[in-house]
Design a protein around this motif. Structure first.
Motif, short mmCIF file in Angstrom:
data_model
loop_
_atom_site.label_atom_id
_atom_site.label_comp_id
_atom_site.label_asym_id
_atom_site.label_seq_id
_atom_site.Cartn_x
_atom_site.Cartn_y
_atom_site.Cartn_z
N UNK A 1 0.82 -1.04 0.13
CA UNK A 1 0.01 0.09 -0.05
C UNK A 1 0.78 1.28 0.15
N UNK A 2 0.52 2.29 -0.58
CA UNK A 2 1.28 3.56 -0.90
C UNK A 2 0.26 4.62 -0.11
N UNK A 3 0.51 5.44 0.90
CA UNK A 3 -0.18 6.51 1.64
C UNK A 3 0.42 7.84 1.04
N UNK B 1 -0.85 -0.82 -3.98
CA UNK B 1 0.23 -0.77 -5.04
C UNK B 1 0.43 -2.21 -5.56
N UNK B 2 0.05 -2.66 -6.84
CA UNK B 2 -0.01 -3.81 -7.10
C UNK B 2 1.39 -4.61 -7.42
N UNK B 3 2.26 -3.47 -8.01
CA UNK B 3 3.73 -4.07 -8.24
C UNK B 3 4.51 -2.74 -8.18
N UNK C 1 3.91 4.96 -9.90
CA UNK C 1 3.23 6.20 -10.40
C UNK C 1 1.78 5.95 -10.37
N UNK C 2 1.09 5.12 -10.65
CA UNK C 2 -0.12 4.85 -10.70
C UNK C 2 -1.03 4.90 -9.22
N UNK C 3 -0.22 4.37 -8.33
CA UNK C 3 -0.45 4.11 -7.23
C UNK C 3 -0.43 5.31 -6.30
N UNK C 4 0.50 5.93 -6.65
CA UNK C 4 0.61 7.66 -6.10
C UNK C 4 -0.38 8.34 -6.60
N UNK D 1 -5.61 11.16 -5.21
CA UNK D 1 -7.23 11.24 -5.17
C UNK D 1 -7.87 11.18 -3.99
N UNK D 2 -7.47 10.10 -3.08
CA UNK D 2 -8.03 9.88 -1.66
C UNK D 2 -7.64 11.00 -0.87
N UNK D 3 -6.30 11.60 -1.09
CA UNK D 3 -5.62 12.72 -0.21
C UNK D 3 -6.70 14.07 -0.35
N UNK D 4 -7.06 14.18 -1.72
CA UNK D 4 -7.83 15.43 -2.20
C UNK D 4 -9.36 15.13 -1.47
N UNK D 5 -9.63 13.83 -1.42
CA UNK D 5 -11.02 13.53 -0.76
C UNK D 5 -10.87 13.98 0.59
N UNK D 6 -9.81 13.37 1.25
CA UNK D 6 -9.80 13.90 2.65
C UNK D 6 -9.82 15.35 2.92
#
Length: 356
Positions: free
Chosen positions: A229-231, A327-329, A334-337, A342-347
């Motif tokens: 996972x990436x945060x 993070x799948x791989x 880049x895709x995970x970030x 997007x989730x950070x913007x939602x927060x």
């Protein structure tokens, strides 16, 4: 004349052994910094090298009128002064057992006055010494060890002529000057190398990894079957802090949050400064719930610990908004970030100070 040449050859042999010892120890420390030697083995290697050095000197003494002296005091004193009793006592024990094994009428006295007392003096100097007076403490220990070894009463040890004792002292002081120079240069070079390595891998403001090192750690991390996972972590209202209190306050806020995140890093948690007031965290675990629980812990700790004091005013807490994505791989970082952003913007949109 021939006797003087022999003594000079013996002195140079002893000095050569000391310089070889220094080279081997320096190499071991550099290899450890490069992760080519396990850090846990370094003290053992260091002790072994110094013990072998002291033992080698038993076989290259200065010979004059049937008397034998050498430079064993130098490695013992340097080791005890710079590294303390945990290093010098094993060396003293190994060297003493070897010297007693060689036998001779003065073996016990040689061990006591040529090994154990210098080791004890160096430990005492290590305890009492200060950074500003290193060379004077070391010089005092060298002279005191020489006096114990060479100027003892005939009742305690075979009498050593003053001329030989003086020559031995001169040789010790010359060897000390040479070794002190190389040891100090080696210590400074190692310290500079570590600083350069630190700044090549870490952000100087927070002590966290930079993105280049973060990506490298990510590629090499063994997740043992866990999900990744990436945060993305952002300081709330950071622009307001900068505009209202100045960039120094902004740097202080980043530094405080960085140190907090660093305290939460571990085997399966890697943290880096992403840029500006934004941080990135990698975590390997089985469930996303575990990740969010950890991020909630960080968010709450930030409100308690990552406070900011401005111009003597009461400190006020900093809050964090956090977005997390799977993070799948490692190659798809880049895709995970982007998803975590997007989730950070939602927060932020939901009122800040939360994990999404």
């Amino acid at each position: 004349m021939n006797g003087g040449i022999v003594i000079l050859q013996s002195f140079l042999s002893n000095l050569g052994i000391l310089l070889l010892m220094h080279l081997c120890i320096n190499t071991a420390y550099h290899l450890t910094d490069e992760k080519k030697i396990r850090a846990a083995w370094l003290p053992v290697i260091h002790i072994f090298i110094v013990a072998l050095t002291v033992i080698s000197m038993f076989h290259f003494p200065f010979m004059s009128g049937g008397h034998r002296v050498d430079l064993r005091i130098i490695p013992i004193v340097l080791l005890g002064f710079f590294h303390g009793w945990k290093y010098v006592l094993p060396v003293a024990a190994i060297a003493s057992l070897y010297r007693l094994g060689l036998g001779g009428p003065t073996a016990a006295q040689g061990v006591l006055f040529g090994i154990l007392l210098p080791a004890a003096f160096s430990i005492l100097a290590n305890y009492l010494g200060t950074k500003r007076q290193i060379h004077w403490y070391l010089l005092g220990v060298i002279v005191l060890s020489w006096a114990a070894s060479d100027l003892l009463s005939v009742k305690i040890r075979l009498f050593l002529p003053v001329s030989i004792a003086a020559a031995h002292l001169g040789a010790l002081l010359m060897a000390f000057a040479v070794m002190y120079f190389f040891v100090e240069m080696g210590r400074r070079h190692l310290e500079m190398t570590r600083k350069l390595q630190f700044y090549a891998e870490r952000d100087p403001l927070t002590g966290l990894y930079n993105m280049r090192k973060f990506e490298k750690k990510l590629q090499n991390h063994s997740r043992t079957g866990n999900r990744m996972f990436i945060a993305m972590i952002d300081i709330d209202r950071f622009k307001e802090i900068n505009d209202k209190f100045g960039h120094q306050a902004g740097d202080a806020a980043i530094g405080n949050v960085g140190r907090l995140l660093l305290s939460h890093s571990g085997k399966d948690i890697i943290v880096a400064r992403y840029g500006g007031d934004e941080f990135i965290l990698y975590m390997a675990t089985e469930r996303i719930l575990t990740v969010k629980q950890k991020l909630e812990e960080i968010r709450k700790d930030a409100k308690k610990q990552a406070t900011l004091s401005i111009d003597g005013n009461p400190p006020f807490p900093l809050s964090l908004s956090i977005g997390v994505a799977e993070l799948s791989e490692p190659s798809r970082l880049k895709e995970a970030i982007e998803e975590a952003d997007k989730q950070l913007y939602l927060a932020k949109k939901l009122g800040r100070d939360r994990v999404c």
